[in-house]
Design a protein around this motif. Sequence first.
Motif, short mmCIF file in Angstrom:
data_model
loop_
_atom_site.label_atom_id
_atom_site.label_comp_id
_atom_site.label_asym_id
_atom_site.label_seq_id
_atom_site.Cartn_x
_atom_site.Cartn_y
_atom_site.Cartn_z
N GLU A 1 0.84 -1.19 0.00
CA GLU A 1 0.00 0.00 0.00
C GLU A 1 0.88 1.24 0.00
O GLU A 1 1.75 1.39 0.83
N ASN A 2 0.60 2.13 -0.92
CA ASN A 2 1.42 3.32 -1.06
C ASN A 2 0.56 4.56 -0.82
O ASN A 2 0.22 5.28 -1.75
N ARG A 3 0.18 4.79 0.41
CA ARG A 3 -0.67 5.93 0.74
C ARG A 3 0.16 7.16 1.03
O ARG A 3 1.20 7.09 1.67
N MET A 4 -0.35 8.30 0.55
CA MET A 4 0.34 9.55 0.81
C MET A 4 0.13 9.95 2.27
O MET A 4 -0.98 9.88 2.79
N LYS A 5 1.20 10.34 2.91
CA LYS A 5 1.10 10.82 4.28
C LYS A 5 0.75 12.30 4.25
O LYS A 5 1.16 13.03 3.35
N TYR A 6 -0.02 12.72 5.25
CA TYR A 6 -0.47 14.11 5.29
C TYR A 6 -0.72 14.52 6.73
O TYR A 6 -0.84 13.68 7.63
N ASN A 7 -0.82 15.81 6.92
CA ASN A 7 -1.11 16.38 8.23
C ASN A 7 -2.25 17.38 8.03
O ASN A 7 -2.20 18.21 7.12
N ILE A 8 -3.27 17.30 8.89
CA ILE A 8 -4.39 18.23 8.83
C ILE A 8 -4.22 19.28 9.93
O ILE A 8 -4.01 18.93 11.09
N ILE A 9 -4.30 20.53 9.54
CA ILE A 9 -4.21 21.64 10.49
C ILE A 9 -5.56 22.35 10.53
O ILE A 9 -6.14 22.65 9.48
N TYR A 10 -6.04 22.59 11.74
CA TYR A 10 -7.32 23.25 11.95
C TYR A 10 -7.08 24.69 12.42
O TYR A 10 -6.80 24.90 13.59
N PRO A 11 -7.22 25.69 11.53
CA PRO A 11 -7.08 27.08 11.97
C PRO A 11 -8.14 27.46 13.02
O PRO A 11 -7.88 28.27 13.89
N THR A 12 -9.32 26.85 12.91
CA THR A 12 -10.38 27.03 13.90
C THR A 12 -10.59 25.68 14.59
O THR A 12 -10.69 24.66 13.91
N SER A 13 -10.68 25.69 15.88
CA SER A 13 -10.89 24.45 16.62
C SER A 13 -12.30 23.90 16.36
O SER A 13 -13.27 24.66 16.27
N GLN A 29 -1.26 19.45 4.69
CA GLN A 29 0.12 19.42 4.23
C GLN A 29 0.44 17.98 3.87
O GLN A 29 0.26 17.08 4.70
N THR A 30 0.95 17.77 2.64
CA THR A 30 1.29 16.42 2.23
C THR A 30 2.79 16.19 2.37
O THR A 30 3.56 17.15 2.45
N GLU A 31 3.18 14.93 2.38
CA GLU A 31 4.58 14.58 2.57
C GLU A 31 5.48 15.09 1.46
O GLU A 31 6.68 15.25 1.64
N ASN A 32 4.90 15.38 0.28
CA ASN A 32 5.71 15.90 -0.83
C ASN A 32 5.83 17.42 -0.78
O ASN A 32 6.27 18.04 -1.73
N GLY A 33 5.39 18.03 0.34
CA GLY A 33 5.57 19.46 0.53
C GLY A 33 4.44 20.34 0.03
O GLY A 33 4.46 21.54 0.20
N LYS A 34 3.43 19.74 -0.58
CA LYS A 34 2.28 20.52 -1.05
C LYS A 34 1.37 20.86 0.12
O LYS A 34 1.28 20.12 1.09
N GLN A 35 0.70 22.01 -0.02
CA GLN A 35 -0.28 22.42 0.99
C GLN A 35 -1.56 22.80 0.26
O GLN A 35 -1.52 23.45 -0.78
N TYR A 36 -2.68 22.39 0.83
CA TYR A 36 -3.99 22.67 0.23
C TYR A 36 -4.93 23.17 1.32
O TYR A 36 -4.83 22.77 2.47
N VAL A 37 -5.88 24.02 0.91
CA VAL A 37 -6.95 24.43 1.79
C VAL A 37 -8.24 23.81 1.27
O VAL A 37 -8.52 23.86 0.06
N PHE A 38 -8.98 23.21 2.17
CA PHE A 38 -10.28 22.62 1.83
C PHE A 38 -11.34 23.23 2.75
O PHE A 38 -11.03 23.61 3.89
N VAL A 39 -12.57 23.28 2.25
CA VAL A 39 -13.71 23.67 3.09
C VAL A 39 -14.55 22.41 3.27
O VAL A 39 -15.00 21.81 2.30
N VAL A 40 -14.74 22.01 4.53
CA VAL A 40 -15.53 20.83 4.86
C VAL A 40 -16.82 21.32 5.50
O VAL A 40 -16.79 22.16 6.40
N ALA A 41 -17.95 20.80 5.03
CA ALA A 41 -19.25 21.26 5.51
C ALA A 41 -20.18 20.09 5.77
O ALA A 41 -19.95 18.98 5.29
#
Length: 98
Positions: A1-13, A29-41
């Motif tokens: 299994e080759n899953r990408m490692k990532y870290n989720i940061i919550y600006p708001t608790s 933040q992904t292990e390859n150095g990319k950062q993305y912003v998502f909106v979860v609702a």
Amino acid sequence: ENRMKYNIIYPTSLAEINPDNDNIDILVQTENGKQYVFVVATPDNLKYLMNKENSSFLKPGLPFLFVEKLTHANIDNVIKSLLEEDEQLIRIYGADIY
């Protein structure tokens, strides 16, 4: 299994929002150095937003990721699922940050 490692940061608790009817920006933040912003609702949040605008629809805008309830586990599951998909979906749903 080759899953990408990532870290989720919550600006708001998550403790500061209604887990059943709200939306939240998250930074991934992904292990390859990319950062993305998502909106979860939550689905109830869409109805709330339509009522707030006194509208029967929402105009296209920032795409939401949907979860039944805003919890760390649900958010982690949707991000894990998205990162297992192709890069195109990540670009559609997440804003690149450099």
